[in-house]
Design an enzyme around this catalytic site. Structure first.
Site, short mmCIF file in Angstrom:
data_model
loop_
_atom_site.label_atom_id
_atom_site.label_comp_id
_atom_site.label_asym_id
_atom_site.label_seq_id
_atom_site.Cartn_x
_atom_site.Cartn_y
_atom_site.Cartn_z
N GLY A 71 0.91 -1.06 0.00
CA GLY A 71 -0.08 -0.12 -0.06
C GLY A 71 0.83 1.30 0.04
N THR A 72 2.04 1.15 0.76
CA THR A 72 2.75 2.47 1.01
C THR A 72 3.38 2.67 -0.49
OG1 THR A 72 3.39 1.76 3.07
CG2 THR A 72 5.09 3.05 2.02
N THR A 236 10.75 -7.90 -12.06
CA THR A 236 9.88 -9.12 -12.19
C THR A 236 8.79 -9.15 -11.27
OG1 THR A 236 12.16 -10.03 -13.14
CG2 THR A 236 10.35 -11.59 -12.51
N CYS A 324 5.39 5.43 20.46
CA CYS A 324 6.78 5.85 21.29
C CYS A 324 7.44 6.76 20.37
CB CYS A 324 7.52 4.93 21.68
SG CYS A 324 8.65 5.17 22.89
N1 PLP Z 1 -2.51 3.34 4.16
C1 PLP Z 1 -3.31 2.74 5.09
C2 PLP Z 1 -4.73 3.56 5.52
C3 PLP Z 1 -2.85 1.56 5.97
O1 PLP Z 1 -3.73 1.25 6.82
C4 PLP Z 1 -1.59 1.16 5.68
C5 PLP Z 1 -1.21 0.02 6.45
O2 PLP Z 1 -1.50 -0.05 7.77
C6 PLP Z 1 -1.08 1.59 4.34
C7 PLP Z 1 -1.52 2.76 3.69
C8 PLP Z 1 0.33 0.84 4.07
O3 PLP Z 1 -0.01 -0.11 3.60
P1 PLP Z 1 1.41 -1.50 3.52
O4 PLP Z 1 1.52 -1.82 4.86
O5 PLP Z 1 0.75 -2.34 2.55
O6 PLP Z 1 2.51 -0.69 2.94
#
Ligand code: PLP
Length: 392
Positions: A71-72, A236, A324
Site C-alpha cells: 500500500g505504501t 520481475t 513511542c
Molecule cells: N494506508 C493505510 C490507510 C494503511 O492502513 C496502511 C497500513 O497500515 C497503509 C496505507 C500501508 O500499507 P502497506 O502496509 O501495505 O504498505
C-alpha cells in the site's frame, strides 16, 4: 494459551484458499512471466487472471490495475506520479489523519518546494469538506484523501469528493487500503484518478499491493526498469503474491455482504459490553460511517501500552492509539487531530475484527478486559484523583 487476534487493521491472516493458490509458484511454477518459452510465458496468464480479479472488486478494467509491492508503494506512486506529470504546480492537499505512507511523504515534499495543506477533521473524525473545497487553487496538483481511517475506521465521503475534483479537473487519489474488500468500491461511481490497495489487509500476504490508474490519467513510473506492468513498473513480477491478491479480492467480493453484517455485529457486541462494564470508556470516531470491524475505545486515565501488555498476557492482540516518539508516549496524530483529550487519547485501544473472529473470542475479551482496566486504574493516581474530585 489461546490467541485472540483483533488487530486486523494492522494485518490479517492469509486465507487458506489464498495460500493454496500461491503454493505452486514456490514449487514447479517458478518461470519468469516475461520469458519467451511457454514454461515462463504461461505464468503471464495467471497474472492476467489476478488482474481481472482485482479489477472486478472495484469495477475497473483490468488494464487499469498495476501491481505494486504494498500500500505504501501505491500511495507514493500516486503522489509522485501526479507531481511529476504536472511539474509547474506546487500545492498538495491531503488530510490531517492520513496514514504515514501519505502524511510523511507530503511532509517530505513540503521541504522540497511543495506546499501541503492538511485538511482538519472534527471531534468525530469527519472531514471538513468546506475547508477542503475552499483551499483548492490553480496551483493544486493533487488531492489525496483516504477512504477509511486505519485507527478509527471512519469513512470519508469519497464519492462526493471525487465528483467535485472531477468537475474541477483536479487530480484525485484515494488511499483505499483499509476500505478495499470491506466496503463496496465502484470506480465508475467514484471518479478517482488513482486508488491504492494493499494485500495484507484482506487476507493476502504482506508485500503485495495494487494501484488503480484510471484510463487517460497521465502516469509517471516510480520504479523505472523493464517493461513489466505495461511499462508502468519495472521489476520481475511477484507472481505468487499477485495470484494470492487476485484470490483474496475474489473472496472479499464473495464474503462482503455477509461479512459486513457478521463482523459489525461482533464489533457492536464488543463495544456495547465494554461501554456497559467499564466506567469512562469512550468510543472515538463517527459511529454512523465507519468500517464494519473497527472500534477505537478510550479507557480514560490509564496508558494504552499498559492495557496492551496486560491483554497480551491473556493472548489478546490489539493496538493502542499512541506511539513511542523520542522516548515518550505520544497520542496518535489521528486522535490529536480529532481533539481527543490527552487523558483519553493515551488510553485508547483499537480493536479490528475480521471474518475469522468468533463470538466466543469477543466474549473472551468482554470477560477479561474489564478486570484489567480496573486493576490498572487502581494503580493510576490520575484515576484516583478523578474519583476524589467527582465525589467532592
Ligand atoms: N494506508 C493505510 C490507510 C494503511 O492502513 C496502511 C497500513 O497500515 C497503509 C496505507 C500501508 O500499507 P502497506 O502496509 O501495505 O504498505
Amino acid at each position: 494459551m489461546k490467541t485472540v487476534y483483533v488487530d486486523n487493521n494492522a494485518t490479517t491472516q492469509v486465507a487458506q484458499e489464498v495460500l493454496e493458490v500461491m503454493l505452486p509458484y514456490f514449487k514447479g511454477r517458478y518461470g519468469n512471466p516475461s520469458s519467451m518459452h511457454s514454461f515462463g510465458g504461461n505464468i503471464s496468464r495467471d497474472i492476467k487472471k489476478a488482474r481481472e480479479q482485482v479489477a472486478a472488486m472495484i469495477n475497473a478494467s483490468p488494464s487499469e490495475i498495476m501491481f505494486t509491492s504494498c500500500g505504501t508503494e501505491s500511495d507514493n506512486t500516486a503522489i509522485l506520479s501526479a507531481i511529476h506529470s504536472a511539474p509547474d504546480k506546487k500545492h498538495i492537499i491531503t488530510t490531517r489523519v492520513e496514514h504515514p505512507a501519505i502524511k510523511n511523504l507530503c511532509e517530505h515534499l513540503s521541504g522540497q518546494g511543495y506546499r501541503t495543506t492538511f485538511v482538519p477533521v472534527d471531534n468525530k473524525g469527519r472531514l471538513d469538506l468546506d475547508f477542503l473545497y475552499n483551499c483548492l487553487t490553480d496551483d493544486t496538483v493533487i488531492v489525496s484523501v483516504m477512504w477509511a481511517n486505519n485507527e478509527t475506521g471512519v469513512l470519508f465521503p469519497i464519492e462526493e469528493i471525487s465528483r467535485v475534483m472531477a468537475e474541477k479537473k483536479i487530480f484525485f487519489h484515494t488511499d483505499a487500503v483499509q476500505a478495499a474488500g470491506k466496503v463496496p468500491i465502484d470506480v465508475q461511481k467514484v471518479r478517482a484518478n488513482m486508488l491504492s490497495i494493499s494485500g495484507h489487509k484482506i487476507h493476502a500476504p504482506k508485500g503485495i499491493g495494487a494501484l488503480f490508474i484510471r484510463k487517460g490519467t497521465r502516469f509517471s513510473p516510480f520504479l523505472i526498469g523493464g517493461h513489466q506492468e505495461n511499462g508502468r513498473r519495472g521489476g520481475t513480477e511477484n507472481v505468487a503474491s499477485i495470484a494470492g491478491l487476485g484470490k483474496a479480492t475474489e473472496l472479499a467480493v464473495q464474503h462482503l455482504e455477509e461479512e459486513t453484517v457478521e463482523v459489525s455485529r461482533l464489533r457492536d457486541r464488543l463495544e456495547a459490553a465494554l461501554v456497559r462494564d467499564v466506567p469512562s470508556a469512550i468510543i472515538n470516531g463517527d459511529r454512523e460511517n465507519r468500517l464494519p470491524g473497527t472500534t477505537n475505545i478510550s479507557f480514560e486515565y490509564i496508558e494504552g501500552e499498559a492495557i496492551l501488555l496486560m491483554m497480551n498476557e491473556l493472548g489478546i492482540c490489539a493496538s493502542s492509539g499512541s506511539a513511542c516518539t523520542s522516548g515518550s508516549l505520544e497520542p496518535s496524530h489521528v486522535l490529536r487531530a480529532m481533539g481527543v483529550p490527552y487523558t483519553a487519547a493515551h488510553g485508547s485501544i483499537r480493536f479490528s475484527l475480521s471474518r475469522y473472529n468468533t463470538a466466543e473470542e469477543v466474549d473472551y475479551i468482554i470477560d477479561n478486559l474489564p478486570p484489567v482496566i480496573a486493576r490498572l486504574r487502581n494503580m493510576s493516581p490520575f484515576w484516583k484523583g478523578q474519583q476524589v474530585a467527582a465525589k467532592a
